[in-house]
Design a protein around this motif. Structure first.
Motif, short mmCIF file in Angstrom:
data_model
loop_
_atom_site.label_atom_id
_atom_site.label_comp_id
_atom_site.label_asym_id
_atom_site.label_seq_id
_atom_site.Cartn_x
_atom_site.Cartn_y
_atom_site.Cartn_z
N GLU A 1 1.25 -1.13 -0.15
CA GLU A 1 0.09 -0.25 -0.12
C GLU A 1 1.00 1.69 0.31
OE1 GLU A 1 -2.65 -1.76 -0.61
OE2 GLU A 1 -3.14 -0.55 -0.76
N ILE A 2 0.08 2.30 -0.43
CA ILE A 2 0.89 3.06 -0.77
C ILE A 2 1.16 4.04 0.25
CG2 ILE A 2 0.01 4.02 -2.47
CD1 ILE A 2 -1.95 5.67 -1.60
N SER A 3 2.18 5.42 0.26
CA SER A 3 2.40 5.81 1.92
C SER A 3 2.96 7.29 1.19
CB SER A 3 3.28 5.49 2.67
OG SER A 3 3.75 6.55 3.69
N PHE A 4 2.26 8.06 1.91
CA PHE A 4 2.51 9.77 1.72
C PHE A 4 3.86 10.23 2.35
CE2 PHE A 4 -1.20 9.85 -0.09
CZ PHE A 4 -2.59 9.64 0.44
N GLU A 5 4.61 9.49 3.60
CA GLU A 5 5.43 9.68 4.47
C GLU A 5 6.79 9.29 3.68
OE1 GLU A 5 5.50 11.34 7.53
OE2 GLU A 5 2.81 11.67 6.95
N ARG A 6 8.11 10.40 3.77
CA ARG A 6 8.83 9.41 2.81
C ARG A 6 9.63 8.50 3.86
NH1 ARG A 6 12.09 16.09 3.72
NH2 ARG A 6 12.37 14.78 6.29
N ASP A 7 9.96 8.51 5.01
CA ASP A 7 10.86 7.84 5.79
C ASP A 7 10.16 6.10 5.47
OD1 ASP A 7 10.85 9.97 9.01
OD2 ASP A 7 11.91 10.35 6.59
N GLU A 8 8.75 6.51 4.68
CA GLU A 8 8.09 5.35 5.08
C GLU A 8 8.63 4.21 3.44
OE1 GLU A 8 3.65 4.91 5.82
OE2 GLU A 8 4.59 5.76 7.55
#
Length: 124
Positions: free
Chosen positions: A103-110
């Protein structure tokens, strides 16, 4: 060795279009979400767009909604960012990213995997 290599950046006039590509090697990302981030001089790296593993879900930042489209080709292990109606404020280094999860994430750390970036410059 896992590599993400972006291409397609360059100089374009305002209102123009560019298509960025991100070619992955070293492992398959067909079960991974992928994303695009960008970083302008003096600013933090920000989310642009992301797409989940089977292209069933995609999301764009409000600043690019309706102008940018993210897509992927799992056979080619490649992600794309079609950019149109470009504005000077879109000028930045654009980074491709991939994560281990569906799944997508908006967080660069992920995102665990990153490309080296490609410069996009939009002139007014």
């Amino acid at each position: 060795q896992v590599q993400l290599v972006e291409s397609g950046g360059g100089l374009v006039q305002a209102g123009g279009s560019l298509r960025l590509s991100c070619a992955a090697s070293g492992r398959s990302f067909s079960r991974s979400a992928m994303g695009w981030f960008r970083q302008a001089p003096g600013k933090e790296r920000e989310f642009v767009a992301a797409i989940n593993w089977n292209s069933g879900v995609a999301n764009d930042a409000d600043s690019v909604k309706g102008r940018f489209t993210v897509s992927r080709d799992n056979v080619k292990n490649t992600e794309y960012l079609q950019m149109s109606s470009l504005k000077p404020e879109d000028t930045a280094v654009y980074y491709c990213a991939a994560r281990r999860y569906y799944e997508i994430s908006f967080e660069r750390d992920e995102y665990e995997f990153w490309g080296q970036g490609t410069q996009v410059t939009v002139s007014s």
